[in-house]
Design a protein around this motif. Structure first.
Motif, mmCIF file in Angstrom:
data_model
loop_
_atom_site.group_PDB
_atom_site.id
_atom_site.type_symbol
_atom_site.label_atom_id
_atom_site.label_comp_id
_atom_site.label_asym_id
_atom_site.label_seq_id
_atom_site.Cartn_x
_atom_site.Cartn_y
_atom_site.Cartn_z
ATOM 1 N N GLN A 142 31.383 31.385 43.070
ATOM 2 C CA GLN A 142 31.932 30.522 44.119
ATOM 3 C C GLN A 142 30.842 29.606 44.692
ATOM 4 O O GLN A 142 31.072 28.430 44.945
ATOM 5 C CB GLN A 142 32.497 31.400 45.241
ATOM 6 C CG GLN A 142 33.770 30.892 45.856
ATOM 7 C CD GLN A 142 34.372 31.914 46.829
ATOM 8 O OE1 GLN A 142 34.357 33.108 46.593
ATOM 9 N NE2 GLN A 142 34.890 31.421 47.924
ATOM 10 N N TYR A 143 29.657 30.182 44.877
ATOM 11 C CA TYR A 143 28.522 29.420 45.412
ATOM 12 C C TYR A 143 28.135 28.297 44.440
ATOM 13 O O TYR A 143 27.936 27.160 44.839
ATOM 14 C CB TYR A 143 27.345 30.363 45.650
ATOM 15 C CG TYR A 143 26.087 29.665 46.105
ATOM 16 C CD1 TYR A 143 25.957 29.215 47.413
ATOM 17 C CD2 TYR A 143 25.025 29.460 45.229
ATOM 18 C CE1 TYR A 143 24.796 28.577 47.840
ATOM 19 C CE2 TYR A 143 23.861 28.832 45.646
ATOM 20 C CZ TYR A 143 23.752 28.389 46.952
ATOM 21 O OH TYR A 143 22.606 27.751 47.367
ATOM 22 N N GLU A 186 29.968 26.885 42.126
ATOM 23 C CA GLU A 186 31.024 25.868 42.072
ATOM 24 C C GLU A 186 30.954 24.957 43.287
ATOM 25 O O GLU A 186 31.121 23.748 43.174
ATOM 26 C CB GLU A 186 32.408 26.540 41.981
ATOM 27 C CG GLU A 186 32.712 27.027 40.570
ATOM 28 C CD GLU A 186 33.905 27.992 40.492
ATOM 29 O OE1 GLU A 186 34.582 28.166 41.535
ATOM 30 O OE2 GLU A 186 34.130 28.560 39.418
ATOM 31 N N LYS A 187 30.691 25.555 44.453
ATOM 32 C CA LYS A 187 30.560 24.771 45.683
ATOM 33 C C LYS A 187 29.402 23.786 45.564
ATOM 34 O O LYS A 187 29.537 22.610 45.891
ATOM 35 C CB LYS A 187 30.358 25.713 46.874
ATOM 36 C CG LYS A 187 29.993 25.037 48.169
ATOM 37 C CD LYS A 187 31.055 24.057 48.674
ATOM 38 C CE LYS A 187 32.194 24.779 49.347
ATOM 39 N NZ LYS A 187 33.143 23.842 49.986
ATOM 40 N N GLN A 207 30.308 20.804 43.496
ATOM 41 C CA GLN A 207 31.121 19.871 44.299
ATOM 42 C C GLN A 207 30.250 19.045 45.222
ATOM 43 O O GLN A 207 30.435 17.842 45.359
ATOM 44 C CB GLN A 207 32.100 20.655 45.193
ATOM 45 C CG GLN A 207 33.378 21.089 44.537
ATOM 46 C CD GLN A 207 34.221 21.911 45.517
ATOM 47 O OE1 GLN A 207 34.031 21.842 46.729
ATOM 48 N NE2 GLN A 207 35.138 22.699 44.981
ATOM 49 N N VAL A 208 29.308 19.712 45.879
ATOM 50 C CA VAL A 208 28.416 19.036 46.823
ATOM 51 C C VAL A 208 27.580 17.976 46.093
ATOM 52 O O VAL A 208 27.450 16.845 46.564
ATOM 53 C CB VAL A 208 27.516 20.063 47.551
ATOM 54 C CG1 VAL A 208 26.419 19.371 48.340
ATOM 55 C CG2 VAL A 208 28.361 20.950 48.466
ATOM 56 N N TYR A 251 29.725 15.035 45.261
ATOM 57 C CA TYR A 251 30.000 14.280 46.488
ATOM 58 C C TYR A 251 28.806 13.396 46.848
ATOM 59 O O TYR A 251 28.954 12.223 47.174
ATOM 60 C CB TYR A 251 30.315 15.234 47.641
ATOM 61 C CG TYR A 251 30.342 14.538 48.976
ATOM 62 C CD1 TYR A 251 31.447 13.779 49.375
ATOM 63 C CD2 TYR A 251 29.249 14.599 49.842
ATOM 64 C CE1 TYR A 251 31.468 13.118 50.595
ATOM 65 C CE2 TYR A 251 29.270 13.937 51.058
ATOM 66 C CZ TYR A 251 30.374 13.197 51.432
ATOM 67 O OH TYR A 251 30.377 12.533 52.629
ATOM 68 N N TYR A 287 22.483 24.600 52.256
ATOM 69 C CA TYR A 287 23.324 25.540 51.501
ATOM 70 C C TYR A 287 22.531 26.760 51.051
ATOM 71 O O TYR A 287 22.995 27.889 51.130
ATOM 72 C CB TYR A 287 23.981 24.852 50.306
ATOM 73 C CG TYR A 287 25.291 24.197 50.696
ATOM 74 C CD1 TYR A 287 26.479 24.919 50.694
ATOM 75 C CD2 TYR A 287 25.329 22.873 51.091
ATOM 76 C CE1 TYR A 287 27.676 24.342 51.078
ATOM 77 C CE2 TYR A 287 26.520 22.276 51.478
ATOM 78 C CZ TYR A 287 27.692 23.021 51.472
ATOM 79 O OH TYR A 287 28.869 22.453 51.865
ATOM 80 N N TYR A 296 23.668 30.244 52.677
ATOM 81 C CA TYR A 296 24.471 31.136 51.834
ATOM 82 C C TYR A 296 23.657 32.020 50.900
ATOM 83 O O TYR A 296 24.167 32.987 50.367
ATOM 84 C CB TYR A 296 25.491 30.318 51.035
ATOM 85 C CG TYR A 296 26.478 29.622 51.935
ATOM 86 C CD1 TYR A 296 27.494 30.332 52.560
ATOM 87 C CD2 TYR A 296 26.380 28.262 52.188
ATOM 88 C CE1 TYR A 296 28.396 29.705 53.411
ATOM 89 C CE2 TYR A 296 27.281 27.618 53.032
ATOM 90 C CZ TYR A 296 28.280 28.345 53.639
ATOM 91 O OH TYR A 296 29.159 27.722 54.481
ATOM 92 N N MET A 325 28.791 33.030 48.279
ATOM 93 C CA MET A 325 29.763 32.519 49.234
ATOM 94 C C MET A 325 30.967 33.438 49.300
ATOM 95 O O MET A 325 31.474 33.875 48.273
ATOM 96 C CB MET A 325 30.232 31.123 48.832
ATOM 97 C CG MET A 325 29.243 30.050 49.161
ATOM 98 S SD MET A 325 29.934 28.402 48.924
ATOM 99 C CE MET A 325 30.360 28.009 50.617
ATOM 100 N N ASP A 333 34.816 33.967 51.492
ATOM 101 C CA ASP A 333 35.751 33.411 52.455
ATOM 102 C C ASP A 333 36.028 34.477 53.508
ATOM 103 O O ASP A 333 37.013 35.199 53.460
ATOM 104 C CB ASP A 333 37.048 32.980 51.758
ATOM 105 C CG ASP A 333 37.954 32.213 52.701
ATOM 106 O OD1 ASP A 333 37.681 32.213 53.919
ATOM 107 O OD2 ASP A 333 38.938 31.621 52.233
#
Length: 198
Positions: free
Chosen positions: A9-10, A12-13, A16-17, A20, A38, A42, A46, A48
């Motif tokens: 998850q980390y 993948e995040k 994305q960052v 961006y 980040y 983290y 990561m 939720d």
């Protein structure tokens, strides 16, 4: 073995960052700041937490919050003598926040929407003339004055180091102090002392 989901998850995040930042053509100093954030916040994993917390009982949420905030509670003198129901109430409402060196946590002259407890790090309280009134570190709290007075922020607060803070929103602040009026009195007394120093 299979990579655990929190690391995945980390990663993948971060992807994305990165996309961006490229899309917005952010300058490299800003990209580095964001990536450092980040990494520091983290540490490669990561979760939720909100989602997890929504699914468990209120009792479990309180136990987890008390456990996660145990170092904070032990280091904040304000909590040490306090009613344990009050402490539990506050810690279940706290939001974890991370700030980087030279970040402003609070800008003088703005209206306050939350107060902060320092888990780790050092902040400077800066007056309008740029003079550092004092520095605060682990176990201190700040930002409560304007929540009590409903006035604008009387000083700026700037990070010397990386800071891990817990914030309490003004809505939650008022809710808790309505439930525990004695704590409001304690906070007001401390705030008065602080204001005379400032």
């Amino acid at each position: 073995g299979a990579m655990d989901s929190s690391s995945r998850q980390y990663r993948e995040k971060l992807k994305q960052v990165e996309e961006y930042m490229q899309y917005r053509k952010l300058p490299s100093h800003l990209r580095n700041k964001i990536l450092d954030y980040y990494e520091y916040r983290y540490r490669g994993k990561m979760f939720d937490e909100r989602h997890i917390f929504r699914e468990v009982s209120e009792s479990i949420r309180q136990d987890v919050a008390n456990y996660n905030c145990r170092d904070l509670v032990a280091s904040v003198p304000f909590f040490v003598g306090a009613d344990s129901n009050f402490v539990t109430r506050v810690v279940t409402l706290l939001e974890f926040e991370v700030f980087q060196p030279a970040d402003y946590v609070i800008q003088e002259g703005t209206f306050g929407d939350r107060m902060f407890f320092i888990q780790q790090g050092i902040v400077d309280i800066i007056m309008s003339d740029g003079v550092i009134a004092t520095s605060l570190s682990d176990g201190s709290y700040f930002g409560e004055i304007c929540l009590l007075t409903r006035e604008r922020r009387v000083a700026s607060v700037k990070c010397e180091t990386y800071c891990t803070l817990f914030s309490l929103s003004v809505q939650h602040f008022n809710q808790v102090l309505d439930e525990f009026p004695a704590m409001r009195k304690t906070m007001e007394e401390i705030a008065v002392r602080r204001l005379t120093r400032i």
